[in-house]
Design an enzyme around this catalytic site. Structure first.
Site, PDB file in Angstrom:
ATOM      1  N   HIS A  24       0.594  -1.820   0.123  1.00 21.00           N
ATOM      2  CA  HIS A  24      -0.257   0.025  -0.032  1.00 21.00           C
ATOM      3  C   HIS A  24       0.781   0.928  -0.254  1.00 21.00           C
ATOM      4  O   HIS A  24       0.622   1.879   0.787  1.00 21.00           O
ATOM      5  CB  HIS A  24      -1.550   0.321   0.772  1.00 21.00           C
ATOM      6  CG  HIS A  24      -1.059  -0.582   2.347  1.00 21.00           C
ATOM      7  ND1 HIS A  24       0.058  -0.325   2.932  1.00 21.00           N
ATOM      8  CD2 HIS A  24      -1.644  -2.227   2.854  1.00 21.00           C
ATOM      9  CE1 HIS A  24       0.134  -0.414   4.166  1.00 21.00           C
ATOM     10  NE2 HIS A  24      -0.747  -2.168   4.109  1.00 21.00           N
ATOM     11  N   HIS A  78      -2.956 -10.187  15.052  1.00 23.95           N
ATOM     12  CA  HIS A  78      -3.607  -9.085  14.532  1.00 23.95           C
ATOM     13  C   HIS A  78      -3.825  -9.469  13.682  1.00 23.95           C
ATOM     14  O   HIS A  78      -4.019 -10.017  12.681  1.00 23.95           O
ATOM     15  CB  HIS A  78      -2.086  -7.940  13.986  1.00 23.95           C
ATOM     16  CG  HIS A  78      -2.170  -6.881  13.484  1.00 23.95           C
ATOM     17  ND1 HIS A  78      -3.205  -5.904  13.263  1.00 23.95           N
ATOM     18  CD2 HIS A  78      -1.518  -6.581  12.142  1.00 23.95           C
ATOM     19  CE1 HIS A  78      -3.088  -4.961  12.630  1.00 23.95           C
ATOM     20  NE2 HIS A  78      -1.310  -4.967  11.623  1.00 23.95           N
ATOM     21  N   GLU A  80      -4.689  -7.939  11.062  1.00 21.07           N
ATOM     22  CA  GLU A  80      -4.726  -7.113   9.376  1.00 21.07           C
ATOM     23  C   GLU A  80      -4.779  -8.121   8.133  1.00 21.07           C
ATOM     24  O   GLU A  80      -4.199  -8.885   8.810  1.00 21.07           O
ATOM     25  CB  GLU A  80      -3.673  -6.115   8.895  1.00 21.07           C
ATOM     26  CG  GLU A  80      -3.512  -5.415   7.648  1.00 21.07           C
ATOM     27  CD  GLU A  80      -2.397  -3.788   7.576  1.00 21.07           C
ATOM     28  OE1 GLU A  80      -1.825  -3.667   8.498  1.00 21.07           O
ATOM     29  OE2 GLU A  80      -2.669  -3.181   6.525  1.00 21.07           O
ATOM     30  N   ASP A  82      -3.171  -9.018   5.464  1.00 23.31           N
ATOM     31  CA  ASP A  82      -1.506 -10.117   5.330  1.00 23.31           C
ATOM     32  C   ASP A  82      -0.608 -10.873   6.774  1.00 23.31           C
ATOM     33  O   ASP A  82      -0.281 -11.825   6.831  1.00 23.31           O
ATOM     34  CB  ASP A  82      -0.729  -8.876   5.447  1.00 23.31           C
ATOM     35  CG  ASP A  82      -0.124  -7.886   6.367  1.00 23.31           C
ATOM     36  OD1 ASP A  82      -1.405  -7.256   7.234  1.00 23.31           O
ATOM     37  OD2 ASP A  82       0.978  -7.321   6.689  1.00 23.31           O
ATOM     38  N   HIS A 144       0.458  -1.219  15.156  1.00 25.10           N
ATOM     39  CA  HIS A 144      -0.118  -0.190  14.467  1.00 25.10           C
ATOM     40  C   HIS A 144      -1.887   0.127  14.184  1.00 25.10           C
ATOM     41  O   HIS A 144      -2.380   0.875  13.343  1.00 25.10           O
ATOM     42  CB  HIS A 144       0.606   0.451  13.061  1.00 25.10           C
ATOM     43  CG  HIS A 144      -0.181  -1.156  12.297  1.00 25.10           C
ATOM     44  ND1 HIS A 144       0.264  -0.541  10.907  1.00 25.10           N
ATOM     45  CD2 HIS A 144       0.307  -2.074  12.026  1.00 25.10           C
ATOM     46  CE1 HIS A 144      -0.328  -1.208   9.945  1.00 25.10           C
ATOM     47  NE2 HIS A 144      -0.166  -2.324  11.178  1.00 25.10           N
ATOM     48  N   ASP A 163       3.947  -7.149  13.712  1.00 26.97           N
ATOM     49  CA  ASP A 163       5.039  -6.421  12.856  1.00 26.97           C
ATOM     50  C   ASP A 163       5.674  -5.716  13.643  1.00 26.97           C
ATOM     51  O   ASP A 163       6.152  -5.149  12.943  1.00 26.97           O
ATOM     52  CB  ASP A 163       3.275  -5.539  12.472  1.00 26.97           C
ATOM     53  CG  ASP A 163       2.843  -5.475  11.505  1.00 26.97           C
ATOM     54  OD1 ASP A 163       2.660  -6.281  10.420  1.00 26.97           O
ATOM     55  OD2 ASP A 163       1.502  -5.108  11.405  1.00 26.97           O
ATOM     56  N   TYR A 191      10.646  -0.374   7.510  1.00 24.74           N
ATOM     57  CA  TYR A 191       9.727  -0.681   7.794  1.00 24.74           C
ATOM     58  C   TYR A 191       9.406   0.867   8.754  1.00 24.74           C
ATOM     59  O   TYR A 191       8.118   0.834   9.017  1.00 24.74           O
ATOM     60  CB  TYR A 191      10.068  -2.084   8.430  1.00 24.74           C
ATOM     61  CG  TYR A 191       9.079  -2.727   9.204  1.00 24.74           C
ATOM     62  CD1 TYR A 191       8.167  -3.463   8.100  1.00 24.74           C
ATOM     63  CD2 TYR A 191       8.266  -2.574  10.011  1.00 24.74           C
ATOM     64  CE1 TYR A 191       6.924  -4.676   8.400  1.00 24.74           C
ATOM     65  CE2 TYR A 191       7.407  -3.209  11.034  1.00 24.74           C
ATOM     66  CZ  TYR A 191       6.863  -4.451   9.714  1.00 24.74           C
ATOM     67  OH  TYR A 191       5.276  -5.033  10.351  1.00 24.74           O
ATOM     68  N   HIS A 222       6.818 -10.159   9.732  1.00 22.10           N
ATOM     69  CA  HIS A 222       7.639  -9.820   8.296  1.00 22.10           C
ATOM     70  C   HIS A 222       9.100  -9.985   8.629  1.00 22.10           C
ATOM     71  O   HIS A 222       9.809  -9.464   9.969  1.00 22.10           O
ATOM     72  CB  HIS A 222       7.302  -8.385   7.945  1.00 22.10           C
ATOM     73  CG  HIS A 222       6.056  -8.630   7.602  1.00 22.10           C
ATOM     74  ND1 HIS A 222       4.840  -8.503   6.778  1.00 22.10           N
ATOM     75  CD2 HIS A 222       4.777  -7.451   8.140  1.00 22.10           C
ATOM     76  CE1 HIS A 222       3.886  -8.408   6.663  1.00 22.10           C
ATOM     77  NE2 HIS A 222       3.351  -7.136   7.522  1.00 22.10           N
TER      78      HIS A 222
HETATM   79 FE1  FEO Z   1       0.231  -4.727  10.283  1.00 24.10          FE
HETATM   80 FE2  FEO Z   1       1.815  -6.494   8.354  1.00 24.10          FE
HETATM   81  O1  FEO Z   1       0.237  -5.787   8.839  1.00 24.10           O
END
Ligand code: FEO
Length: 387
Positions: A24, A78, A80, A82, A144, A163, A191, A222
């Site tokens: 994004h 989390h 989100e 991903d 986040h 994250d 990041y 990640h």
């Molecule tokens: Fe907040 Fe890697 O997603």
């Protein structure tokens, strides 16, 4: 496509997104991974998931270790996508597994996937018994998203940090010590600058909790698993979240007929004369997410745009919008540019930098093509303002 054992009975079973180049708006030149972890204990536990299109890859890795239908707990640190995109496929395989998340996580998952699975809400201080091991949960709201939490396994001294402490790196290496350190640190910096920076106050609170834990391995969601460089990464997070800056000045601009560019060079030479590290970024050639990496530790942020149609260049507008959202603090700004007649661009840039909360140096505004005399005059005025 193999699973990687991290400790005896604990495996990385995530997905490697070699082709990802845009997250994004964040340029991910080295791709990324979505890390998922499998704990084999009396209760088979999966920690975090992967993007939806990597579900089969994750399930193949899990299947090397255990039949996925045997999973008892799915910890969703989390929500989100991903990290939750493969959840529906995972839950198709083990529909009776408990999905464990923070209150905001349990509230948010059905809003994403329109499913009512067997949810269990956990809060900071709650402990889940897996058999030989336990998982201790710490909510990290707005690090986040509101739902974020981390899971700590004291028996293994592993923090599953989601994250936090991640990097966008796709690699066959799984551990920090196997990968070039300077590249890992660069991607950790990028990041933080592009994702974590607006939540630096929350990072400081989370660091207090993390530093009280006995940690030998950080498993982020990640990139590389951190074993060797934990203290280095925590020190950087402390610096960045405290908005500590270096004696570094960035000169960021776009130009139409190289007049604004000439001012940019003049500003760069002035900072150089004051022994500052300097970086020049022409927005026609450098991605805004790479500029943010440098902004993370820059004291002075100088932004230039010529006036175009009573406004600023679209590239500069895009950069300023991105900068404002990521909200670096304790910086000093400078607006500059050339103009033909209206000259509105310099004021627009200056106002936006003020809206970012920056202290400002006097703007540099020159009509048409700057000559050596006017540049020298501006340099003399600028050098007196640089601390
Ligand atoms: Fe907040 Fe890697 O997603």
């Amino acid at each position: 496509m193999k699973a990687t054992e991290i400790r005896k009975g604990i495996y990385w079973v995530g997905g490697i997104d070699w082709d990802l180049r845009n997250f994004h708006g964040y340029l991910t030149q080295r791709g990324s991974t979505y890390n998922s972890y499998l704990i084999i204990d009396e209760k088979i536990t999966l920690i975090d998931n992967v993007k939806s299109y990597m579900a089969d890859e994750q399930i193949k890795r899990i299947s090397q270790i255990i039949d996925p239908t045997k999973i008892d707990y799915v910890i969703q640190n989390h929500i989100e996508m991903d990290h939750s995109g493969s959840l529906p496929k995972i839950m198709d395989l083990c529909p009776n597994a408990k999905v464990i998340a923070s209150p905001k996580g349990v509230e948010g998952i059905p809003k994403h996937y329109k499913k009512e699975w067997n949810f269990q809400t956990v809060k900071s201080g709650d402990v889940l018994n897996l058999g030989k091991r336990t998982l201790h949960f710490v909510q990290t709201p707005m690090l986040h998203w509101p739902d974020n939490m981390v899971s700590y396994c004291p028996e293994e001294k592993i923090l599953f940090s989601n994250d936090a402490f991640g990097q966008h790196i796709a690699s066959s290496e799984r551990f920090d010590e196997e990968y070039p350190l300077h590249l890992m640190l660069h991607e950790t910096t990028k990041y933080y600058a592009n994702i974590v920076l607006p939540y630096s106050n929350q990072v400081q609170k989370a660091l207090e909790v993390v530093q009280a834990l006995d940690i030998e391995i950080i498993c982020p969601s990640h990139g590389l698993i951190i074993k060797k460089y934990i203290s280095e990464i925590l020190a950087e997070y402390k610096k960045w979240s405290g908005y500590q800056v270096d004696d570094k000045a960035l000169i960021i601009y776009d130009t139409m007929w190289k007049s604004t560019e000439a001012i940019a060079h003049s500003i760069q030479e002035t900072f150089e004369a004051k022994n500052y590290q300097t970086r020049m970024f022409n927005l026609q050639h450098t991605h805004i997410s790479d500029i943010m990496t440098e902004i993370l530790t820059a004291k002075y942020i100088c932004v230039g745009s010529p006036t175009l149609n009573n406004n600023i260049m679209p590239t500069v507008a895009s950069f300023l919008t991105y900068l404002k959202g990521l909200a670096p603090k304790k910086r000093i700004g400078l607006a500059f540019g050339s103009y033909g007649w209206g000259g509105q661009s310099i004021g627009i840039v200056e106002n936006t930098l003020k809206e970012c909360g920056f202290d400002m140096l006097d703007q540099i505004k020159i009509q048409y093509v700057p000559d050596d005399a006017i540049l020298k005059e501006k340099e003399n005025h600028l050098i007196d303002q640089i601390k």
